[in-house]
Design a protein around this motif. Sequence first.
Motif, short mmCIF file in Angstrom:
data_model
loop_
_atom_site.label_atom_id
_atom_site.label_comp_id
_atom_site.label_asym_id
_atom_site.label_seq_id
_atom_site.Cartn_x
_atom_site.Cartn_y
_atom_site.Cartn_z
N PHE A 382 0.84 -1.21 0.00
CA PHE A 382 0.00 0.00 0.00
C PHE A 382 0.87 1.26 0.00
N SER A 383 1.88 1.29 0.87
CA SER A 383 2.74 2.47 0.96
C SER A 383 3.56 2.66 -0.32
N TYR A 384 3.99 1.54 -0.91
CA TYR A 384 4.73 1.62 -2.17
C TYR A 384 3.81 2.13 -3.29
N GLY A 385 2.54 1.74 -3.22
CA GLY A 385 1.57 2.25 -4.19
C GLY A 385 1.41 3.76 -4.06
N LYS A 386 1.32 4.24 -2.83
CA LYS A 386 1.22 5.69 -2.62
C LYS A 386 2.46 6.41 -3.13
N PHE A 387 3.62 5.81 -2.90
CA PHE A 387 4.88 6.38 -3.37
C PHE A 387 4.85 6.54 -4.89
N HIS A 388 4.38 5.50 -5.59
CA HIS A 388 4.29 5.57 -7.05
C HIS A 388 3.26 6.60 -7.49
N GLU A 389 2.14 6.68 -6.76
CA GLU A 389 1.09 7.60 -7.17
C GLU A 389 1.50 9.07 -6.96
N TYR A 390 2.06 9.38 -5.81
CA TYR A 390 2.28 10.79 -5.46
C TYR A 390 3.70 11.29 -5.75
N GLN A 391 4.70 10.39 -5.60
CA GLN A 391 6.07 10.86 -5.84
C GLN A 391 6.56 10.49 -7.25
N ARG A 392 6.26 9.28 -7.69
CA ARG A 392 6.71 8.84 -9.02
C ARG A 392 5.73 9.21 -10.13
N ARG A 393 4.53 9.60 -9.75
CA ARG A 393 3.49 9.97 -10.72
C ARG A 393 3.22 8.85 -11.73
N SER A 394 3.19 7.63 -11.21
CA SER A 394 2.94 6.47 -12.06
C SER A 394 1.69 5.76 -11.57
N ASP A 395 0.56 6.07 -12.21
CA ASP A 395 -0.70 5.43 -11.82
C ASP A 395 -0.64 3.92 -12.06
N THR A 396 0.03 3.53 -13.13
CA THR A 396 0.10 2.10 -13.47
C THR A 396 0.75 1.30 -12.35
N ASP A 397 1.93 1.76 -11.89
CA ASP A 397 2.61 1.05 -10.80
C ASP A 397 1.83 1.16 -9.49
N ALA A 398 1.20 2.31 -9.27
CA ALA A 398 0.40 2.47 -8.05
C ALA A 398 -0.73 1.46 -8.03
N ILE A 399 -1.44 1.33 -9.15
CA ILE A 399 -2.55 0.37 -9.23
C ILE A 399 -2.06 -1.04 -8.96
N ARG A 400 -0.90 -1.38 -9.51
CA ARG A 400 -0.36 -2.74 -9.34
C ARG A 400 -0.15 -3.05 -7.86
N HIS A 401 0.40 -2.10 -7.11
CA HIS A 401 0.68 -2.37 -5.70
C HIS A 401 -0.57 -2.25 -4.83
N TYR A 402 -1.49 -1.36 -5.18
CA TYR A 402 -2.76 -1.32 -4.44
C TYR A 402 -3.51 -2.65 -4.62
N LEU A 403 -3.48 -3.18 -5.83
CA LEU A 403 -4.14 -4.47 -6.07
C LEU A 403 -3.52 -5.56 -5.21
N LYS A 404 -2.18 -5.60 -5.16
CA LYS A 404 -1.52 -6.61 -4.33
C LYS A 404 -1.90 -6.46 -2.86
N ALA A 405 -2.01 -5.21 -2.41
CA ALA A 405 -2.38 -4.97 -1.01
C ALA A 405 -3.77 -5.51 -0.69
N THR A 406 -4.69 -5.45 -1.66
CA THR A 406 -6.05 -5.96 -1.41
C THR A 406 -6.10 -7.49 -1.42
N GLN A 407 -5.05 -8.11 -1.93
CA GLN A 407 -5.05 -9.58 -2.08
C GLN A 407 -4.23 -10.28 -1.01
N ILE A 408 -3.74 -9.54 -0.02
CA ILE A 408 -2.88 -10.11 1.03
C ILE A 408 -3.63 -10.13 2.36
N GLY A 409 -3.61 -11.29 3.00
CA GLY A 409 -4.16 -11.39 4.35
C GLY A 409 -5.66 -11.18 4.41
N GLU A 410 -6.12 -10.94 5.63
CA GLU A 410 -7.54 -10.74 5.87
C GLU A 410 -7.92 -9.28 5.67
#
Length: 478
Positions: A382-410
């Motif tokens: 999730f934090s890496y996704g935010k980093f890509h969204e706000y600092q790297r300005r890469s929505d594609t990479d942000a989406i990829r990591h947000y998706l992974k965050a929703t698929q981990i754990g409970e």
Amino acid sequence: MSKYIDDNQVKDYLVQLKCHFTWELAIEEAEIPDLESRVLEEIEFLDTKYSVGIHNLLAYVEHLKGQNDKALQSLKDAESLIQREHTDQSDMRSLVTWGNYAWVYYHVGRLADAKMYLDKVQKVCKKFSSPFYYRMECPELDCEEGWALLKCGRKNYERAQACFQNALEMEPENPEFNTGYAITTYRLDYFNTVYKNGEAPSLDSLKKAVRLNPEDTYIKVLLALKLQDMGQQTEGEKYVEEALSHKSSQTYIFRYAAIFYRKASCVDKALELLQEALQAIPDSAFLNHQVGLCYRAKVMQIKKATNMQPRGQDREDMDEYIRLAIFYLKFALKQKPVFDIALLHLALMYIEAGKYREAEDTFQKLLSMTPHEKSILQRGHFSYGKFHEYQRRSDTDAIRHYLKATQIGELSFITDKSINSLEKLALRKLQRNAFDTEGLSLLEYVHKLKGKRNEALEYSEEALSLAPHSEEAGGSDP
């Protein structure tokens, strides 16, 4: 030939023992230095009636390091404690220590000494009518196994809890068994953010342990932290103050009291306690991590007070706190390279410092590890996704990591935040291009996670209808 047969006979007997060598403690080689440091800290700074087990564990760690002479000395220390603290049941309490002796002597090739300690175990088993020659089923052994598992990290906590539960079934009012069970349940609570009926499982256990151990400052400060988590900070502070008023174990207790005060926004008080503890234990990864978190909290306080726009002295103070946070977090990681949550906090502070390359490297290191707790991996993505969204300005990479965050754990607070971030990015894509199939597919996925099946179906049908045009729309399935 007879020596070879004797060796095998001894080994057959050794594997029947209940001790640190047979409990299958999950300790990775990279974790041994930190485990040894924590064990030594507890021996030196925690004043407790339940210290025999920690000397046994130290002996086992020393054996893992190839220091068998030191291991034998630690076992002698455990024996001395047994004679001093458990004179009424010294035979029963000695079984684990004797088992460890037998194993160490076996590993150094002193088979006669190994057999001598096996004989000691056998006599006690016979004395208490055990159906086995070299093992007994008794709550004291379950308890000591629980302490060993508890000290060896998160991946052992469920087994530790089961050991203390077994002991409590035999003696439900035993102070030591209740203390071990309460501490283990408290640790497990840390990874469970959703409580049934709003009650943390450890709360009642901690209260009972405090009642049975009124002089135990460690269990009191854990109860204070749990009360704080449950929104009962005023009551919790009473226990913290009571724990701090005792002279015993202060160096050890300071770290937990500091967590309480940091969470209560009394960051300077927390730092005062941590700095005092660091004078005694300067190399503690735990303490250095906590100091780093305090300086991080100071950064957040300034950002909030200045509406995210610090200037002048506020900006200077914030930059200094960022520098200090990074310094202490890096030092904690130097002491404990596998400290996954400290890696996450360091990455976040690098972002605050504008050091994006260092943040990138730290995120990569964290996500290449296998954290002991899935929640840390989820927070990392999730934090890496935010980093890509706000600092790297890469929505594609942000989406990829947000998706992974929703698929981990409970399901968790971080899951919800990741879902909301995905929804925001999907809507942004559709604002730019109403026919963006990736945006539509993301909204379908988001509404499925939210339990809104009808809305999910609508977005799915719309995405399917646009599928032939997906190339020109610039979209793809998430």
